[in-house]
Enzyme design. Sequence first.
Site, PDB file in Angstrom:
ATOM      1  N   GLU A   1      14.915  -0.927   0.256  1.00  0.00           N
ATOM      2  CA  GLU A   1      15.716   0.188  -0.265  1.00  0.00           C
ATOM      3  C   GLU A   1      17.018   0.385   0.511  1.00  0.00           C
ATOM      4  O   GLU A   1      17.011   0.483   1.742  1.00  0.00           O
ATOM      5  CB  GLU A   1      14.882   1.462  -0.209  1.00  0.00           C
ATOM      6  CG  GLU A   1      15.509   2.649  -0.907  1.00  0.00           C
ATOM      7  CD  GLU A   1      14.463   3.675  -1.261  1.00  0.00           C
ATOM      8  OE1 GLU A   1      13.878   3.589  -2.350  1.00  0.00           O
ATOM      9  OE2 GLU A   1      14.210   4.562  -0.414  1.00  0.00           O
TER      10      GLU A   1
ATOM     11  N   LYS B   1      19.530   2.955   1.372  1.00  0.00           N
ATOM     12  CA  LYS B   1      19.801   4.398   1.408  1.00  0.00           C
ATOM     13  C   LYS B   1      20.331   4.760   2.788  1.00  0.00           C
ATOM     14  O   LYS B   1      19.871   4.247   3.801  1.00  0.00           O
ATOM     15  CB  LYS B   1      18.554   5.217   1.076  1.00  0.00           C
ATOM     16  CG  LYS B   1      17.408   5.125   2.057  1.00  0.00           C
ATOM     17  CD  LYS B   1      16.288   6.079   1.671  1.00  0.00           C
ATOM     18  CE  LYS B   1      15.097   5.915   2.611  1.00  0.00           C
ATOM     19  NZ  LYS B   1      13.962   6.763   2.213  1.00  0.00           N
TER      20      LYS B   1
ATOM     21  N   LYS C   1      16.918   4.224  -7.947  1.00  0.00           N
ATOM     22  CA  LYS C   1      16.108   5.222  -7.236  1.00  0.00           C
ATOM     23  C   LYS C   1      16.814   6.573  -7.323  1.00  0.00           C
ATOM     24  O   LYS C   1      17.879   6.770  -6.752  1.00  0.00           O
ATOM     25  CB  LYS C   1      15.913   4.801  -5.784  1.00  0.00           C
ATOM     26  CG  LYS C   1      14.963   5.679  -4.987  1.00  0.00           C
ATOM     27  CD  LYS C   1      13.524   5.436  -5.408  1.00  0.00           C
ATOM     28  CE  LYS C   1      12.546   6.227  -4.550  1.00  0.00           C
ATOM     29  NZ  LYS C   1      12.469   5.750  -3.152  1.00  0.00           N
TER      30      LYS C   1
ATOM     31  N   GLU D   1       5.626   7.226  -9.934  1.00  0.00           N
ATOM     32  CA  GLU D   1       5.201   7.460  -8.563  1.00  0.00           C
ATOM     33  C   GLU D   1       4.263   8.657  -8.465  1.00  0.00           C
ATOM     34  O   GLU D   1       4.541   9.719  -9.016  1.00  0.00           O
ATOM     35  CB  GLU D   1       6.460   7.706  -7.730  1.00  0.00           C
ATOM     36  CG  GLU D   1       6.248   8.129  -6.312  1.00  0.00           C
ATOM     37  CD  GLU D   1       7.568   8.454  -5.644  1.00  0.00           C
ATOM     38  OE1 GLU D   1       8.378   7.522  -5.460  1.00  0.00           O
ATOM     39  OE2 GLU D   1       7.805   9.638  -5.320  1.00  0.00           O
TER      40      GLU D   1
ATOM     41  N   ASN E   1       3.233   7.158  -3.342  1.00  0.00           N
ATOM     42  CA  ASN E   1       4.130   7.621  -2.289  1.00  0.00           C
ATOM     43  C   ASN E   1       3.296   8.216  -1.154  1.00  0.00           C
ATOM     44  O   ASN E   1       2.600   9.211  -1.343  1.00  0.00           O
ATOM     45  CB  ASN E   1       5.108   8.664  -2.843  1.00  0.00           C
ATOM     46  CG  ASN E   1       6.264   8.924  -1.887  1.00  0.00           C
ATOM     47  OD1 ASN E   1       6.221   8.528  -0.726  1.00  0.00           O
ATOM     48  ND2 ASN E   1       7.295   9.587  -2.377  1.00  0.00           N
TER      49      ASN E   1
ATOM     50  N   GLU F   1       4.491   3.075  -1.085  1.00  0.00           N
ATOM     51  CA  GLU F   1       5.845   3.517  -0.735  1.00  0.00           C
ATOM     52  C   GLU F   1       5.811   4.492   0.445  1.00  0.00           C
ATOM     53  O   GLU F   1       4.921   5.324   0.534  1.00  0.00           O
ATOM     54  CB  GLU F   1       6.495   4.243  -1.914  1.00  0.00           C
ATOM     55  CG  GLU F   1       6.413   3.541  -3.245  1.00  0.00           C
ATOM     56  CD  GLU F   1       6.823   4.452  -4.388  1.00  0.00           C
ATOM     57  OE1 GLU F   1       6.542   4.091  -5.536  1.00  0.00           O
ATOM     58  OE2 GLU F   1       7.398   5.534  -4.142  1.00  0.00           O
ATOM     59  N   SER F   2       6.796   4.385   1.306  1.00  0.00           N
ATOM     60  CA  SER F   2       7.064   5.324   2.413  1.00  0.00           C
ATOM     61  C   SER F   2       6.159   5.104   3.626  1.00  0.00           C
ATOM     62  O   SER F   2       4.969   4.830   3.495  1.00  0.00           O
ATOM     63  CB  SER F   2       6.919   6.783   1.973  1.00  0.00           C
ATOM     64  OG  SER F   2       7.816   7.104   0.944  1.00  0.00           O
TER      65      SER F   2
END
Length: 256
Positions: free
Chosen positions: A48, A50, A110, A162, A183, A213-214
């Site tokens: 990602e 960001k 995203k 998600e 997530n 994710e995360s």
Amino acid sequence: MNTLKKLFDNSHKAISEGIYEISETIPKSKTDLIKSITENKHASLITEVKFSSPSLGKIRKISNPVEIAQSMVEGGAKALSVLTQPYLFEGSPEYFMQIRKNVQIPMLMKDIIVDKIQIDAARKIGADYMLLIQSLFDIGLLGDIDEFIEYGHKNGLKVLVEAHTKSEFENSLRTDADLVGINNRNLDTLQIDINTTKNLLEGYDKTRIIVSESGIETPQDIQFLKKCGASAFLIGSSIMKSENIKENVRSLVNAI
């Protein structure tokens, strides 16, 4: 619900300011991400781009997003997730378009999608995937998730839905989502626990490709999540914070 409501309101603000009014149309990738994930013998990373987040604030000084994306591709990423939300994330459709013109792999727009205007923008900027957050629909901030998914599919987009809780996960599996994400971050409290993926996948008869994710930082995290049943891994902050993005991505890809 404070953070989630703030994200929801920020998207409406960005819409009202014309952030998603795109004049050109860019072709998407010719690569099938699901096929790439299922055939990959190593860890399938969706990395990602960001520069900021609500939980960490500034993650990396804003620099050339194309160079960052190319380093991720060279490291072995199977897809890119690029933030298009300006508020709290410092993203923009313009960054997405710059990257899209320079990489061949699939890309996920995203954003916190709250309106079909954003889906129209995703198609124009060359996104292969769009993100929908199940909890926005479950708590009633948005209407029918199936309507959003159908609209995305009609516009040639695949959809990542998600979830964070068991009920959200079960609801996401009832949709026609192409990928289901778990997530590990609670969007209300912003707390992370990678055991979220483990807990949600216990007893799950795998019928979809699951993206964890995360909170993923190390090769050991990926090995743990793979054993839990995740097939792909969306990783942003830990890679964006690293000094050598290409080598960081490569080490995570080679975790499997």
